[in-house]
Each structure stands twice: as C-alpha cells, then as structure tokens.
Design a protein around this motif. Structure first.
Motif, PDB file in Angstrom:
ATOM      1  N   GLY A   1       0.597  -1.300  -0.106  1.00  0.00           N
ATOM      2  CA  GLY A   1       0.119   0.035  -0.001  1.00  0.00           C
ATOM      3  C   GLY A   1       0.936   1.144   0.003  1.00  0.00           C
ATOM      4  O   GLY A   1       0.417   2.117  -0.348  1.00  0.00           O
TER       5      GLY A   1
ATOM      6  N   THR B   1      -6.601   0.596   4.671  1.00  0.00           N
ATOM      7  CA  THR B   1      -5.568   0.168   4.071  1.00  0.00           C
ATOM      8  C   THR B   1      -5.344  -1.196   3.805  1.00  0.00           C
ATOM      9  O   THR B   1      -5.125  -1.865   3.092  1.00  0.00           O
TER      10      THR B   1
ATOM     11  N   GLU C   1      -7.946  -3.363   4.266  1.00  0.00           N
ATOM     12  CA  GLU C   1      -8.746  -3.991   3.406  1.00  0.00           C
ATOM     13  C   GLU C   1      -8.520  -3.685   1.705  1.00  0.00           C
ATOM     14  O   GLU C   1      -8.777  -4.464   0.826  1.00  0.00           O
ATOM     15  N   LYS C   2      -7.935  -2.491   1.553  1.00  0.00           N
ATOM     16  CA  LYS C   2      -7.219  -2.382   0.437  1.00  0.00           C
ATOM     17  C   LYS C   2      -6.465  -3.285  -0.182  1.00  0.00           C
ATOM     18  O   LYS C   2      -6.290  -3.827  -1.340  1.00  0.00           O
ATOM     19  N   GLN C   3      -5.395  -3.588   0.807  1.00  0.00           N
ATOM     20  CA  GLN C   3      -4.231  -4.540   0.400  1.00  0.00           C
ATOM     21  C   GLN C   3      -5.057  -5.914  -0.025  1.00  0.00           C
ATOM     22  O   GLN C   3      -4.655  -6.660  -0.708  1.00  0.00           O
TER      23      GLN C   3
ATOM     24  N   ASN D   1      -7.795  -6.396  -0.914  1.00  0.00           N
ATOM     25  CA  ASN D   1      -8.669  -6.443  -2.153  1.00  0.00           C
ATOM     26  C   ASN D   1     -10.010  -6.619  -1.790  1.00  0.00           C
ATOM     27  O   ASN D   1     -10.868  -7.111  -2.423  1.00  0.00           O
TER      28      ASN D   1
ATOM     29  N   LEU E   1      -8.261   5.654  -0.921  1.00  0.00           N
ATOM     30  CA  LEU E   1      -9.129   4.873   0.091  1.00  0.00           C
ATOM     31  C   LEU E   1     -10.410   5.410  -0.276  1.00  0.00           C
ATOM     32  O   LEU E   1     -11.252   5.027   0.578  1.00  0.00           O
TER      33      LEU E   1
ATOM     34  N   ASN F   1     -14.861   1.160  -0.657  1.00  0.00           N
ATOM     35  CA  ASN F   1     -15.385  -0.039  -0.442  1.00  0.00           C
ATOM     36  C   ASN F   1     -16.909   0.162   0.343  1.00  0.00           C
ATOM     37  O   ASN F   1     -17.248  -0.865   0.846  1.00  0.00           O
TER      38      ASN F   1
END
Lengths: 311, 406
Positions: free
Chosen positions: A59, B90, B92-94, B96, B120, B316
């Motif tokens: 990230g 972050t 959750e983004k990682q 996916n 984000l 999301n």
C-alpha cells in the motif's frame, strides 16, 4: 521419521501398532495446538514485522527490500536518547523491584509461620491490571493528587505547581512507581517460594555447623537464590523494556521509551513510517531475545558452578 | 537468513493476495433522486472519532431519528479514531476487500491527504449531494481546499472548528491578544502557562498560530514542504517558543501530553489558560461546572487558525446510496442549527448564509451558543487558514527537535 522410532519398528501386530504409534506421537499431538497457535500469531506476526521493517509495506509507495529504514531510524537524532531512556527506566524499575522483593521475602521468612492475609498482600497487586495502577498512581502523586492536597492542607505548599512533579516527569518517577507496585510483589512471590523450599534443608545444617543468621543469609541462601533472582530480573526487565501503556499514559512527551516511539511512528498518516515503526519493534525483539539468550547462558554457568562446588 | 525472508514473503503474499476472491465494489447512483429511492430501508454505517459525548449525542439523538423519519434509513455509528479507520481501510485495500463495512467517515487534514493519495476514498461525489449544491458556497476556500489539499469533490464539509484560548477573567483580567503579550503574561505569572506537546492536534495548531504571529502566514504558506526550508522560515518562531518556555509550567522541561490534560490543569487551578479547537468549548465546560463561570474565550488580535472537517465515502462502502443521503442530511439547515446549539455540540456551520431563505437564516442565528464564548461572526472574521497538511508533520518534528528536546 517413523523408521527412526524404535517403537514403530518393534510393533508386530496391527492392534498394538496403532496404540504404540499414538504413544510415540502423543507428545507432539499434545503440543500441536500450542505450536500452531504460536506459529500463526507469533511467528507470522514477527515475520510480517521483519518484512515491513525492510520496506515491504503493502500500500505504501515502494516495495523493495531495503535496509534504508534501519539506517534512518538508527541515525535519527533522538533514537539513542530513546534507547538509553528505555534502558534507564527498565533498569531502575527492575533493580529496585528485585531488591525490595528479596528484602520482603527475607522478612517474611524470618517471621516464620505466616497468616493467610499476608500472602494476600502480595497476591492482590499481581492480579490488578497495570491500567488501574496507573490511575491510582496518577490520583495519588500528580500535582493535584491526594499527596499534593495533603501537603497543601499541612501548609507545605500554597499552589499545586509547587508540588514536585512525580507523574509525567523526565525522570520517569511515576512510571517506576507503577512498575514497583506490580513487580515487587511478583519478585516477592517467586523468591519466597524458592526460599520456602530450600530453607528447611539447609537452615538446620548451617546452624549445627555454627553459622550465624547473617552467615546463613549471605553464605547459603543468597547464592542458592542466585538463579531465581536472575530469572526474575530478566523477566521483569524484558517486560518493562517492551511495555507500552505505562510510559504512554504517564510518561513525559520529552523522551519517549522505544515502544511509545514505535507507536507514534505507526500512527503517522504517512504509511512509509510503518517501516520505521517496525524497525523499532524488531530492535525491541532482538534486544529481548539477547536477554533470553544471556539468561540461559548465565543459568547454565551457575548450574555448572554449583555442581562443581558439590563435588 | 535470506531464505527465511523469502519464505516469509511468499507465505505472507499467499495469505494476503490469493486467499480472497475479487468481488467488485458497489456502485452509487448517478443522481441524488435515485439515491433517495434505493437507499430507503437500508442501514448506513458511520465511522468517526467517538471521544466526545456531545458529538456522539448529536449523531445518535438528532441525526439518526431525523434520517429514519425523513428517509427511512437506519444510522449505525461506530466510534473509532481516524488513524485506526485508515489502518482498517488500508488493510482492506491490500486484501482487495471490495465490500467493506464503512459507508461514511469523518476526516480532514493530513488524514484526508493520505486517504486521497492512497485511493481509500470513493468519488468525486459532492456534486451528487443535493444540499451541497444548494446550500454551500462553491467559492469558499474550505470548499476547495482541506489544509491546502485540493478536495476535488472527494469530501463534503461538515463543520468548522477554530483554535480558541480560554482564560478566567477573575484570575487574568487582561487577556494576551498577541504572541508578545502572551510572553509578557507568562513572565508575570511563571509556571502558569503551557500548551500540549505536538503531535497533539490542538498543541500543534497553537505552535502554527505562533508561527503566523511571528513570521506571518504567507511566509510559511509559500515555503516548500521540505524540512530544511521550513526550518529556515520558522526559526524566529522556534526561538520565540524557546524564550517563552522559560516561563512555562515546569520551566518547559516537560509539556502536557494532550489538551484534555491541559484543560484539567486549568480547571484545577494549576494554569491560567487552556485552549481548544472547538470554539464553543468554554460554554459547555461552564455549563458542566468544570470551568468557573467567569471563564471567557479569546483570540489573538490578528486571528486564530481555523479548519473545516469533512465527511467522505470509503472506496468499498457497501451502501453508497445511503451514504449520499446521510451526508445530505448532515448538512441540512436543521441539522447544522442543532449542531451549532451548545447544548448539543457547539460546532460552527458550513452553510453559506447568503444562500439560505430568511426563515432558515433566522433559525441558524437564533441558536443558543452559551456563556463565555465569542459570537459566530467574530470567530469567522478572525479566522486564519491552515497550511498544507504535509507541512504540519514537519513543523511538529522541528518543534520536537528544537524546542522540546533542545
């Protein structure tokens, strides 16, 4: 694996084979849940910390393994200050608590048969959480706390700011007080336990051979207590070295202990600072690990010495 | 060692990246009318700082019932600090994870900068919120920039805060109206002034306010966001803070770690002042009997720093339609008036008074703002902008190096 086991080779009949196999693997099966749990929570977490400290922060901008963050953190102007401050607090808290703990244990031993409430006196602080102790210390020793109000009432001070700063101070007095409250009883409990077991055997022999009380203490009991005191020292030191909440809540902002410094790095909105945070966590782990290794070596050394003395 | 690292890297990436399927994020309706229709009956989840009972109560007892009654949407409020929220997003983004559980977050400044640059946030969405296009001044600086960061429709203003000082007229009859006057007051009352150590939010704003006083807003605003350059610009201000330090609490050897501690010390008579980033703070504290009734809010003559706080939608968010409706509701005249009421929260409105009907204006101006505070128009008149979010961390670092650990 199975070929090497003498049990599996010697089993002839099917019925007993399963049982013997089980017997051979039983210890491994029994520790499996712990090993899996530790593996998942500890090893994986530590591995991820090491990776992040090497710049692998998903990230964030760059994902190349690099020692850059170690260099940056170690070269930062106040890293050494933080490290020495951490060692200073951990050392003072540990030395004082061990000294007091041993003294209390000896006093209790000399008092002979102890009533139950005395045992409660050191068992209760052990179960009280650090957070509660922090609140207690704060309410008692802060500049507007109970002690300060008492001093005002007695006419020693006329303004709360005249009361010496014992919490949030640079010397870390408040932090040390919290650790003393928690660790003196811990040291007492462990040392008293060892003392109870050895004193019965050696006390009378020593007196028979004409030893005085002082000689009994310095020649017999203290050397026998050595490994116990050392292990208490290392446990409390390692804990104080890596603990976060006490210095975070009642420490001075001027100097941060390493865990607090790691936290501030972690909470920076800029994600690359997570690598710096993990660098400090890895360093804390390495130092604590160093202590564990030193501990086992010293313990082995002492055991060899005492065995040699007996021969 | 290298093998172990590679092994761990493989294990970690397997865990992080392959285990999860790849669902797509929910889409939001293209216009507000559609959002109103599809959001009915849904639950909208708000994540934000929950450390103030007044703020929480405004959400729970004012916004939630109104949202339910007018739009049939249930509001679920989860208290969490913004840095933890961003950590969560972050992660959750990682991983996916395209269907999270946060619909609206409360955000500004450095955190907005991070969230926006890390992808984000969902958006731009502001133009799809009815009350945003109707009631908010599109030309206002804080509609377009959050701490110097271009907003570009990725967040909507919720309220305005401002750094204010609070003192007690009974103990300090003349308030220091400038940095130099503050130095004089501290010299006359040694040990009875201090401020919370940055990175405390309010303490950090105070340091910037001193920088504005000593070197001016333009000097720091025009400086590039690099440590060396900023140090050269703010050096006179750091020198001033070091001069001031001699007369601060404990001689400046240590500082309170946060502003609640500062306020407690003021309430218990240790200090002659405290400060807050909530402009009507004093009224609430007087009403609670925590501060003496003679407490009074004041500003520097040349003004105090103010900022605006915003709401945004995570990338999301599971119910983006309901998120749009909640944000619409948050900036309605009724909600903003209730928010200004000191008995609820006491936060300055973001609405453009010129765009309101006469009736709406009366509603907003008739709100009770309590004792010991300054009128809203004076606060807005003596309001200075924030510098770019990136400079704040640098200033905090410089303060720690050159003032705290000198």
């Amino acid at each position: 694996m199975q070929e090497k086991s003498p049990l599996s080779r010697s089993c002839g009949k099917n019925t007993s084979c399963a049982g013997r196999l089980y017997a051979a693997w039983r210890p491994y099966i029994l520790v499996a849940p712990l090993v899996i749990f530790m593996g998942l929570t500890f090893v994986l977490a530590l591995g991820s910390a090491v990776l992040q400290s090497l710049g692998f922060v998903p990230g964030a901008a760059a994902n190349v393994l690099t020692l850059r963050f170690y260099r940056e953190v170690l070269l930062e102007s106040d890293f050494l200050t933080s490290l020495s401050y951490t060692i200073y607090i951990a050392l003072v808290a540990t030395l004082l608590s061990n000294l007091l703990g041993v003294m209390v244990a000896f006093v209790m031993l000399s008092m002979g048969q102890r009533p139950k409430w005395q045992r409660l006196l050191y068992q209760v602080p052990i179960v009280i959480p650090h957070l509660v102790v922090i609140v207690l210390v704060f309410h008692f020793f802060s500049q507007t706390g109970v002690a300060s109000r008492l001093a005002y009432w007695l006419g020693c001070i006329t303004h709360p700011n005249q009361f010496p700063l014992l919490v949030f101070d640079r010397l870390g007095i408040g932090i040390v007080l919290v650790y003393l409250y928690k660790q003196v009883p811990f040291a007492t409990m462990i040392v008293a336990g060892t003392l109870e077991n050895i004193s019965a055997r050696f006390k009378e022999a020593a007196y028979n051979l004409g030893a005085g009380r002082l000689q009994l203490c310095t020649q017999i009991l203290l050397p026998l207590l050595g490994p116990t005191i050392l292990s208490v020292f290392l446990i409390t030191f390692a804990f104080t070295f890596g603990a976060f909440e006490v210095p975070f809540l009642i420490g001075t902002p001027a100097w941060n202990m390493l865990p607090v410094k790691a936290f501030f790095y972690y909470m920076r909105p800029d994600l690359t600072y997570r690598a710096s945070s993990m660098v400090i966590n890895v360093l804390i782990t390495v130092i604590s690990l160093g202590f564990a290794i030193a501990y086992s070596h010293i313990l082995a050394l002492i055991q060899r010495q005492t065995e040699g003395g007996e021969r | 060692m290298k093998k172990i690292i590679i092994f761990l890297a493989v294990v970690l990436s397997v865990v992080l990246f392959t285990a999860c399927a790849r669902p797509t994020a929910t889409v939001a309706p293209n216009n507000f009318a559609d959002a109103l229709r599809t959001a009915r009956g849904k639950t909208v989840t708000f994540y934000g700082w929950g450390g103030s009972t007044a703020v929480n109560s405004w959400f729970d007892n004012v916004v939630a019932p109104a949202l339910q009654a007018e739009h049939g949407i249930t509001l679920r409020r989860v208290p969490m600090n913004i840095d933890e929220i961003l950590n969560k997003l972050t992660t959750e983004k990682q991983a996916n994870k395209m269907r999270g559980d946060i619909d609206v977050i409360w955000i500004n400044g450095e955190n907005f900068y991070t969230a926006k640059t890390q992808g984000l946030l969902y958006g731009p969405f502001a133009s799809r919120v009815d009350n945003f296009t109707r009631l908010i001044d599109p030309e206002a600086p804080d509609t377009n920039f959050d701490f110097g960061v271009p907003i570009e429709g990725m967040s909507v203003p919720l309220g305005r805060a401002q750094l204010v000082f609070v003192s007690d007229t009974a103990r300090l009859p003349v308030f220091p109206a400038s940095a130099q006057a503050l130095l004089a007051a501290a010299r006359a009352n040694p040990g009875q002034f201090t401020y919370a150590a940055p990175p405390d939010f309010t303490g950090s704003a105070f340091v910037r306010n001193i920088i504005y006083e000593i070197v001016g807003f333009d000097a720091i605003n025009n400086a590039p966001a690099e440590k060396e350059a900023i140090y050269n610009v703010i050096r006179p201000a750091l020198d001033f803070l070091n001069e001031l330090e001699k007369y601060l609490w404990e001689g400046g050897r240590t500082y309170p770690a946060d502003t609640p501690t500062l306020s407690r010390m003021f309430a218990e008579g240790q200090l002659l002042w405290t400060m807050s980033y909530t402009p009507l703070y004093a009224a609430r504290k007087i009403a609670n009997n925590e501060f003496p009734p003679t407490s009074q809010t004041f500003l520097f003559e040349r003004g105090n720093i103010g900022n605006t706080h915003y709401v945004a939608i995570p990338f999301n968010a599971p119910a983006k339609d309901a998120a749009l409706v909640l944000i619409h509701q948050l900036i309605s005249v009724a909600m903003q008036a209730e928010k200004l009421d000191v008995n609820n929260w006491g936060d300055l409105p973001v609405l453009d008074l010129a765009r309101l009907t006469a009736e709406e204006r009366t509603k907003l101006q008739g709100v009770d703002s309590g004792r010991g505070v300054l009128p809203v128009d004076e606060l807005l008149r003596r309001r200075l902008p924030e510098v770019h979010a990136r400079k704040i961390a640098i200033i905090e670092e410089l303060w720690q190096e050159h003032v705290l650990r000198r």
